[in-house]
Design a protein around this motif. Structure first.
Motif, PDB file in Angstrom:
ATOM      1  N   ASP A 418      -3.237  16.463  52.798  1.00 43.02           N
ATOM      2  CA  ASP A 418      -3.688  17.709  53.411  1.00 43.02           C
ATOM      3  C   ASP A 418      -2.654  18.820  53.160  1.00 43.02           C
ATOM      4  OD1 ASP A 418      -5.601  19.160  54.842  1.00 43.02           O
ATOM      5  OD2 ASP A 418      -4.479  18.943  56.708  1.00 43.02           O
ATOM      6  N   ASP A 419      -1.395  18.481  53.304  1.00 45.77           N
ATOM      7  CA  ASP A 419      -0.342  19.468  53.034  1.00 45.77           C
ATOM      8  C   ASP A 419      -0.422  19.959  51.593  1.00 45.77           C
ATOM      9  OD1 ASP A 419       0.537  19.188  55.575  1.00 45.77           O
ATOM     10  OD2 ASP A 419       2.256  17.888  55.084  1.00 45.77           O
ATOM     11  N   ARG A 420      -0.672  19.012  50.696  1.00 47.20           N
ATOM     12  CA  ARG A 420      -0.756  19.350  49.288  1.00 47.20           C
ATOM     13  C   ARG A 420      -1.927  20.315  49.033  1.00 47.20           C
ATOM     14  NH1 ARG A 420       0.990  19.148  45.034  1.00 47.20           N
ATOM     15  NH2 ARG A 420      -0.065  18.560  43.118  1.00 47.20           N
ATOM     16  N   LEU A 421      -3.064  20.001  49.651  1.00 43.61           N
ATOM     17  CA  LEU A 421      -4.212  20.898  49.520  1.00 43.61           C
ATOM     18  C   LEU A 421      -3.937  22.258  50.162  1.00 43.61           C
ATOM     19  CD1 LEU A 421      -7.301  18.603  50.214  1.00 43.61           C
ATOM     20  CD2 LEU A 421      -6.622  19.668  48.032  1.00 43.61           C
ATOM     21  N   GLY A 422      -3.216  22.213  51.273  1.00 43.49           N
ATOM     22  CA  GLY A 422      -2.872  23.462  51.948  1.00 43.49           C
ATOM     23  C   GLY A 422      -2.023  24.359  51.068  1.00 43.49           C
ATOM     24  N   PHE A 423      -1.194  23.733  50.230  1.00 46.16           N
ATOM     25  CA  PHE A 423      -0.386  24.503  49.283  1.00 46.16           C
ATOM     26  C   PHE A 423      -1.229  24.996  48.099  1.00 46.16           C
ATOM     27  CE2 PHE A 423       2.031  24.382  45.283  1.00 46.16           C
ATOM     28  CZ  PHE A 423       2.983  25.379  45.534  1.00 46.16           C
ATOM     29  N   LEU A 424      -2.084  24.126  47.600  1.00 48.27           N
ATOM     30  CA  LEU A 424      -2.845  24.482  46.392  1.00 48.27           C
ATOM     31  C   LEU A 424      -3.986  25.462  46.674  1.00 48.27           C
ATOM     32  CD1 LEU A 424      -3.189  20.973  44.685  1.00 48.27           C
ATOM     33  CD2 LEU A 424      -1.706  22.868  43.966  1.00 48.27           C
ATOM     34  N   THR A 425      -4.573  25.375  47.863  1.00 43.60           N
ATOM     35  CA  THR A 425      -5.802  26.129  48.118  1.00 43.60           C
ATOM     36  C   THR A 425      -5.654  27.645  47.995  1.00 43.60           C
ATOM     37  OG1 THR A 425      -6.663  24.341  49.454  1.00 43.60           O
ATOM     38  CG2 THR A 425      -7.673  26.499  49.765  1.00 43.60           C
ATOM     39  N   PRO A 426      -4.620  28.253  48.610  1.00 42.64           N
ATOM     40  CA  PRO A 426      -4.519  29.718  48.429  1.00 42.64           C
ATOM     41  C   PRO A 426      -4.342  30.107  46.965  1.00 42.64           C
ATOM     42  CG  PRO A 426      -2.600  28.831  49.614  1.00 42.64           C
ATOM     43  CD  PRO A 426      -3.608  27.742  49.542  1.00 42.64           C
ATOM     44  N   ILE A 427      -3.727  29.253  46.160  1.00 44.54           N
ATOM     45  CA  ILE A 427      -3.593  29.568  44.736  1.00 44.54           C
ATOM     46  C   ILE A 427      -4.960  29.500  44.064  1.00 44.54           C
ATOM     47  CG2 ILE A 427      -2.535  28.865  42.543  1.00 44.54           C
ATOM     48  CD1 ILE A 427      -0.214  27.694  44.177  1.00 44.54           C
ATOM     49  N   LEU A 428      -5.692  28.426  44.358  1.00 42.23           N
ATOM     50  CA  LEU A 428      -7.032  28.293  43.788  1.00 42.23           C
ATOM     51  C   LEU A 428      -7.897  29.477  44.181  1.00 42.23           C
ATOM     52  CD1 LEU A 428      -7.999  24.572  44.550  1.00 42.23           C
ATOM     53  CD2 LEU A 428      -7.496  25.550  42.314  1.00 42.23           C
ATOM     54  N   LYS A 429      -7.906  29.795  45.459  1.00 47.39           N
ATOM     55  CA  LYS A 429      -8.797  30.844  45.961  1.00 47.39           C
ATOM     56  C   LYS A 429      -8.348  32.208  45.447  1.00 47.39           C
ATOM     57  CE  LYS A 429     -10.917  33.706  48.964  1.00 47.39           C
ATOM     58  NZ  LYS A 429     -10.799  35.191  48.881  1.00 47.39           N
ATOM     59  N   GLY A 430      -7.083  32.517  45.655  1.00 47.60           N
ATOM     60  CA  GLY A 430      -6.599  33.847  45.269  1.00 47.60           C
ATOM     61  C   GLY A 430      -6.630  34.043  43.765  1.00 47.60           C
ATOM     62  N   PHE A 431      -6.069  33.098  43.044  1.00 47.47           N
ATOM     63  CA  PHE A 431      -5.954  33.264  41.597  1.00 47.47           C
ATOM     64  C   PHE A 431      -7.296  33.167  40.890  1.00 47.47           C
ATOM     65  CE2 PHE A 431      -5.446  31.383  37.345  1.00 47.47           C
ATOM     66  CZ  PHE A 431      -4.726  32.394  36.735  1.00 47.47           C
ATOM     67  N   LEU A 432      -8.073  32.146  41.220  1.00 44.46           N
ATOM     68  CA  LEU A 432      -9.322  31.967  40.458  1.00 44.46           C
ATOM     69  C   LEU A 432     -10.352  33.050  40.754  1.00 44.46           C
ATOM     70  CD1 LEU A 432      -9.928  28.113  40.231  1.00 44.46           C
ATOM     71  CD2 LEU A 432      -9.086  29.694  38.476  1.00 44.46           C
ATOM     72  N   THR A 433     -10.303  33.652  41.939  1.00 43.25           N
ATOM     73  CA  THR A 433     -11.239  34.756  42.175  1.00 43.25           C
ATOM     74  C   THR A 433     -10.784  36.009  41.426  1.00 43.25           C
ATOM     75  OG1 THR A 433     -10.142  35.436  44.235  1.00 43.25           O
ATOM     76  CG2 THR A 433     -11.971  33.870  44.422  1.00 43.25           C
ATOM     77  N   GLU A 434      -9.485  36.262  41.394  1.00 41.68           N
ATOM     78  CA  GLU A 434      -8.993  37.425  40.639  1.00 41.68           C
ATOM     79  C   GLU A 434      -9.242  37.210  39.144  1.00 41.68           C
ATOM     80  OE1 GLU A 434      -7.703  40.267  41.797  1.00 41.68           O
ATOM     81  OE2 GLU A 434      -7.372  39.776  43.907  1.00 41.68           O
ATOM     82  N   ALA A 435      -8.939  36.013  38.670  1.00 40.75           N
ATOM     83  CA  ALA A 435      -9.131  35.718  37.250  1.00 40.75           C
ATOM     84  C   ALA A 435     -10.613  35.693  36.891  1.00 40.75           C
ATOM     85  CB  ALA A 435      -8.470  34.373  36.900  1.00 40.75           C
ATOM     86  N   GLY A 436     -11.438  35.221  37.819  1.00 41.95           N
ATOM     87  CA  GLY A 436     -12.883  35.213  37.590  1.00 41.95           C
ATOM     88  C   GLY A 436     -13.425  36.632  37.443  1.00 41.95           C
ATOM     89  N   LEU A 437     -12.913  37.536  38.261  1.00 43.07           N
ATOM     90  CA  LEU A 437     -13.325  38.938  38.147  1.00 43.07           C
ATOM     91  C   LEU A 437     -12.882  39.510  36.805  1.00 43.07           C
ATOM     92  CD1 LEU A 437     -14.563  41.517  39.373  1.00 43.07           C
ATOM     93  CD2 LEU A 437     -12.316  42.007  40.383  1.00 43.07           C
ATOM     94  N   GLU A 438     -11.663  39.180  36.386  1.00 41.78           N
ATOM     95  CA  GLU A 438     -11.201  39.654  35.078  1.00 41.78           C
ATOM     96  C   GLU A 438     -12.119  39.143  33.967  1.00 41.78           C
ATOM     97  OE1 GLU A 438      -7.125  38.711  34.027  1.00 41.78           O
ATOM     98  OE2 GLU A 438      -7.468  39.254  31.930  1.00 41.78           O
ATOM     99  N   ALA A 439     -12.423  37.854  34.014  1.00 43.24           N
ATOM    100  CA  ALA A 439     -13.278  37.263  32.972  1.00 43.24           C
ATOM    101  C   ALA A 439     -14.653  37.902  32.972  1.00 43.24           C
ATOM    102  CB  ALA A 439     -13.396  35.750  33.188  1.00 43.24           C
ATOM    103  N   ALA A 440     -15.178  38.184  34.159  1.00 42.16           N
ATOM    104  CA  ALA A 440     -16.501  38.812  34.250  1.00 42.16           C
ATOM    105  C   ALA A 440     -16.458  40.224  33.669  1.00 42.16           C
ATOM    106  CB  ALA A 440     -16.962  38.839  35.712  1.00 42.16           C
ATOM    107  N   ASN A 441     -15.409  40.969  34.010  1.00 41.07           N
ATOM    108  CA  ASN A 441     -15.275  42.317  33.465  1.00 41.07           C
ATOM    109  C   ASN A 441     -15.113  42.288  31.945  1.00 41.07           C
ATOM    110  OD1 ASN A 441     -15.512  44.680  35.149  1.00 41.07           O
ATOM    111  ND2 ASN A 441     -13.866  43.813  36.397  1.00 41.07           N
TER     112      ASN A 441
END
Lengths: 640, 640
Positions: A418-441
């Motif tokens: 759970d701790d590991r997911l707690g560390f990874l999740t904000p990176i997944l959410k923050g980074f992949l949504t920003e990067a997803g927007l870049e890719a879409a643009n």
């Protein structure tokens, strides 16, 4: 169970017997080849599932996984993608206080999803689910998300409600609601935000008053309630944050309640009595028109307390990782969707000649894929989509392991996952949504002027994904969660563990037999190791600066998160490069060899063109704090 | 002339006698204080205009400039901004083959613009204009663009047509069309693109056949014609690219024609005879709903040849700089508009507490402007908007000087200014549109979930500006123009001259008396000098690489352009920092002092947080060429 599950999956796709592979233009084809590569070659998912003795691993045989992905692909390609464009143009319509019409085709697709038993795929058998590991539901949801994001939100929101009731509902609540939610017969929502408070839930003002019969009367206004009212099911179960009369102020006085749209008898049978939850309005939004974003007005609506009084916020946090990974998938889906459209267009569209000489002299012009600027866009999209998929897959497997540890009663082990997911999740959410927007643009950019025209569908992806970096906590909030709560509050333990793992992997890659034949692997392993070490070093530097000035954390947080995102993406590409190199060593031929060579080529681009973004992020992280903090509100702009 | 112009300007704003200053929330207030700072303090525009003896400089007294900006502000704030939101929601409607209805309020605002004589502000008096320097029209157009971009497109497109007719129309053509276009009584368009060819105009297929009477019959289909049909004026004059029967293939066989919507007698009087140009459809777009994007079908429409047969492309190129600077203003306008909305929201919206302790303990939460992540977004927007304004202003003054040199018969000098603009324009267009999109997206991000809701207006800015990096040549095309045509083909001369100028400015800043009191000026001057030197060095490196592989230019071009953008933005901020420091030295007080301190604070942010992006761009420029070029189309994705 095995037999039931297969039957359910098979029956779920009766209406969709063939895939439209090959008919790619302006279409969606589930990337099954890449998914299988990620499952079987990049990581050994068969072994992983074998270890999940108590949490459905025996049902997740390679054949079953294959079938789930294949059938999900058919469903998404044939039923969901075709109604995605009309969902955008027609949208949802409010007809009355308890009536919202969903876009054409949504209800029918949802019915076929329910009939197939898909909603229950990874929920416990005791509530009517298939009991398979949760990773499979995630892999599946990428496919439906890319085909039709807003449709996917309906079952997605239900999953949040189901998880909440499983964890915090008492027996009565569970028996009243869970079977119908798990079957998909009803849907669920999460009702958190209010007009004045956004992410700052300490300001929640909705009231819950004991009704005397063990139930509560809920009154207040909630906004931004996705799928809060619609016409696809007979009932909707809202999970609502509210304050009891004796609640302390702020975040520690919030409790959690289940509130159905129509009242439900204690035996789970539905009544036709509305329960005082009405729609004030549905929002007129930039995108995501297929999902109604409701203002819900609760007026003495009857509900049940979930879990413990005043512990509503903590209870909600249990599922924040899950919902944030779901949003990360929205980013991945946007990248994959935009990449598919862009790639087909770039192969097809003729404009100008290559500067190094015509590549297709028999055509009136070269296809734009010959141009370096177009290739850079396509390669960026590919790196984000296929690398992002790997990031999601890794975390999905960790979530499986956490559930297995929990089922085995090994709470310490479960906590460490759970701790590991707690560390990874904000990176997944923050980074992949920003990067997803870049890719879409970049999708619009590849299409040129035609990308701005709605019928070409790529601009819809940009509008739909734009909310992903905002909801479930903005990128800025993810970044504070990562750097403040996860890294600094825990004295750097999570980042130290994580980067040690990355460096170990990089070292193993460097010294692997494959790397001696593919020199780029050694170069990339060295770069990855360096980036991971620097990430660790930067964490220390920020901690050191924060000792003198707490704003060191706030100013460093967003570039810190994005830095972690690029390191993670590069890590995925080194994994994929190694797996591809191995396959080529083993004699892959023809189309298969091209697939693997494409992986190695994209890894090259990742390391030389995208990973260097960390350099800028590092400088921003360490920029003088007063340069951001000293300017006063009055100094930002004159009053003219 | 002076008196006429003042009268015209005054009469143009009769309906708008007061500015709505202070009523900022969700509104637009023209940034007049910053404009005056840029005109009077950052550069000495009064001196500049005094030197324009033959091109209207004597009319551009400080009082007149002030009045133009003030009255433009009133017009934009009171008449244009209020109809910007309905323009987005209602859009344009095609009623018939020659009837397109514009959004509510557009026609009335246009009438008041025409009555004020604004369209002719910087066109020659002999065609009925005010004869003022062209820079004033640009400064004005930023104001109207920010208030209402799509409305501004109507007079903007006309300007392109007017310039074309002035340069290439014979006396008959000029006397037929120019007076009505310059007065604004009619509007104009540019008809270039066709369905199959986008930016690759070599593929133009529209035909022009001599009609025997000195005129031509034009037949073919043009797409993406902005303001190609509408209800605001009695006639529309299209400038159309087409091929004569004997035309050589490709780009060297294209001629340019004027084609009116309604036929016009040779004496300039209007007939009621339609001329065979009808609207096939108007496009359904992501944004810019207020301006109709038309498919225009020419069916033996009668037109006049402009300029020389087969030289249409070269003639068009004369105005490419002008139209590209207009698009750069679209980027600037988006940044300014988003910044204004974001700043007001950030001061107003209460959420969470500052991590360094509550800043407003008497409120339920702190305004979000206390949070570092929000400040980074606001400062980024401010740097782009106010630095971008400076970039536009510098190039506007160069255009004035070019016109003056031309009027003086000094063609060599005029050419050198033209070369300079040719070098700066792709940077302005490419960089400011990309940066404008970033600033607009940060607007949504600052608003959080509310930014996704249409009524908050910030998402409209994102949708409207998204086309700016695409039309008038994509960022990728701008980048090839800059690095390929402007820098490499001219053996680095333009970049060598430019960076020498920047380094000289940086050195002067470093050694100026003001810099000894404001240490940050020295730091920033050193950073700017270093960045300029590196830009020059990178040009050499790319040239060296290109000697071995021409794809070195294509792969380096986009990061090269963006690199130049950041250096130019930093240059502007050092200029502004110096002017602000001087004003503070001279004893500025109160609100004025706050304005100047805000400038110095933003300069700090620019140099420590934004200029470092060049580091990444440098690495991308020099990344191995095969990492982009070697992957084959088949390797990008498997067929599944």
């Amino acid at each position: 169970m095995m037999q039931n599950s297969v039957q359910a999956i098979r029956s779920g796709v009766r209406a969709a017997s063939t895939r439209r592979v090959g008919a790619r233009n302006m279409s969606y084809v589930a990337p099954l080849r890449d998914m299988k590569f990620q499952l079987d070659e990049v990581r050994n998912t068969e072994e992983h599932y074998k270890k999940l003795a108590k949490t459905g691993g025996e049902g997740a045989s390679p054949d079953m996984v294959d079938m789930i992905l294949q059938e999900s692909a058919k469903f998404a390609e044939n039923e969901l993608y075709p109604c995605n464009e009309t969902a955008d143009s027609v949208g949802c319509k409010q007809i009355g206080p308890n009536e919202v019409k969903t876009p054409p085709g949504f209800k029918e697709a949802y019915q076929s999803f329910v009939e197939g038993g898909w909603q229950g795929l990874s929920f416990p058998e005791k509530f009517g689910g298939q009991g398979l590991p949760s990773s499979l539901a995630l892999f599946q949801s990428e496919i439906t998300s890319t085909a039709n994001w807003t449709w996917t939100m309906f079952p997605g929101l239900s999953k949040g409600a189901i998880n909440t009731l499983i964890a915090h509902g008492d027996d009565l609540v569970q028996s009243k609601y869970l079977e119908k939610l798990v079957s998909g017969e009803w849907t669920g929502t999460m009702c958190l935000t209010e007009p004045h408070c956004g992410s700052d839930l300490a300001q929640v003002a909705t009231k819950a008053v004991p009704a005397g019969n063990g139930k509560y009367k809920i009154s207040g206004t909630k906004i931004f309630i996705s799928c809060g009212e619609h016409d696809m099911v007979d009932n909707i179960v809202h999970c609502v944050l509210a304050r009891l009369p004796d609640a302390p102020p702020g975040i520690k006085g919030i409790s959690l309640f289940s509130v159905p749209k129509f009242k439900v008898n204690d035996d789970g049978t539905l009544t036709d009595e509305l329960n005082g939850a009405t729609v004030g309005r549905i929002e007129n939004k930039m995108g995501c028109h297929g999902s109604p974003t409701c203002e819900l007005i609760f007026d003495e609506a009857e509900g049940e307390l979930l879990g413990v009084e005043h512990k509503g916020m903590r209870q909600m946090f249990t599922f924040i990782n899950t919902s944030r990974v779901g949003t990360a998938i929205q980013g991945l889906a946007a990248a994959e969707g935009a990449y598919q459209l862009s790639l087909e267009y770039a192969k097809d569209r003729l404009a100008m000649r290559s500067l190094t000489g015509s590549k297709f002299p028999d055509k009136v012009a070269d296809p734009i894929i010959v141009h370096p600027g177009v290739r850079q866009m396509l390669l960026t999209q590919k790196c984000i989509a296929e690398g992002g998929r790997g990031m999601i897959y890794d975390s999905a497997l960790i979530a499986d392991e956490m559930a297995e540890a929990e089922a085995n009663g090994d709470h310490k082990k479960a906590q460490s996952y759970d701790d590991r997911l707690g560390f990874l999740t904000p990176i997944l959410k923050g980074f992949l949504t920003e990067a997803g927007l870049e890719a879409a643009n970049l999708g619009i950019q590849t299409y040129g002027g035609h990308g701005y025209i709605k019928s070409n569908r790529v601009e819809q992806i940009v509008r739909d994904v734009r909310i992903a970096s905002v909801w479930e906590g903005t990128t800025q909030i993810q970044a504070l969660d990562l750097l403040g709560r996860k890294v600094m509050l825990q004295k750097l333990k999570p980042i130290t563990q994580h980067t040690a793992g990355v460096m170990k992997f990089a070292f193993n890659a460097f010294t692997s037999p494959t790397s001696s034949k593919y020199g780029s692997i050694r170069t990339h392993a060295a770069k990855l190791g360096k980036a991971a070490a620097e990430w660790q070093y930067l964490s220390l530097r920020v901690a050191q600066r924060a000792a003198g000035n707490k704003d060191a954390i706030g100013t460093a947080s967003v570039p810190y998160l994005m830095y972690g995102g690029y390191v993670s993406l590069a890590e995925q590409w080194l994994k994929q490069e190694m797996a591809a190199a191995k396959a080529l060593e083993n004699g892959a031929e023809g189309a298969e060899a091209e697939f693997y060579k494409g992986k190695i080529a994209a890894a090259q681009f990742m390391f030389s063109n995208l990973l260097p973004r960390t350099g800028y992020l590092k400088e921003q992280m360490l920029a003088p704090i007063p340069d951001t903090m000293d300017i006063t509100p009055e100094q930002f702009a004159p009053s003219n």
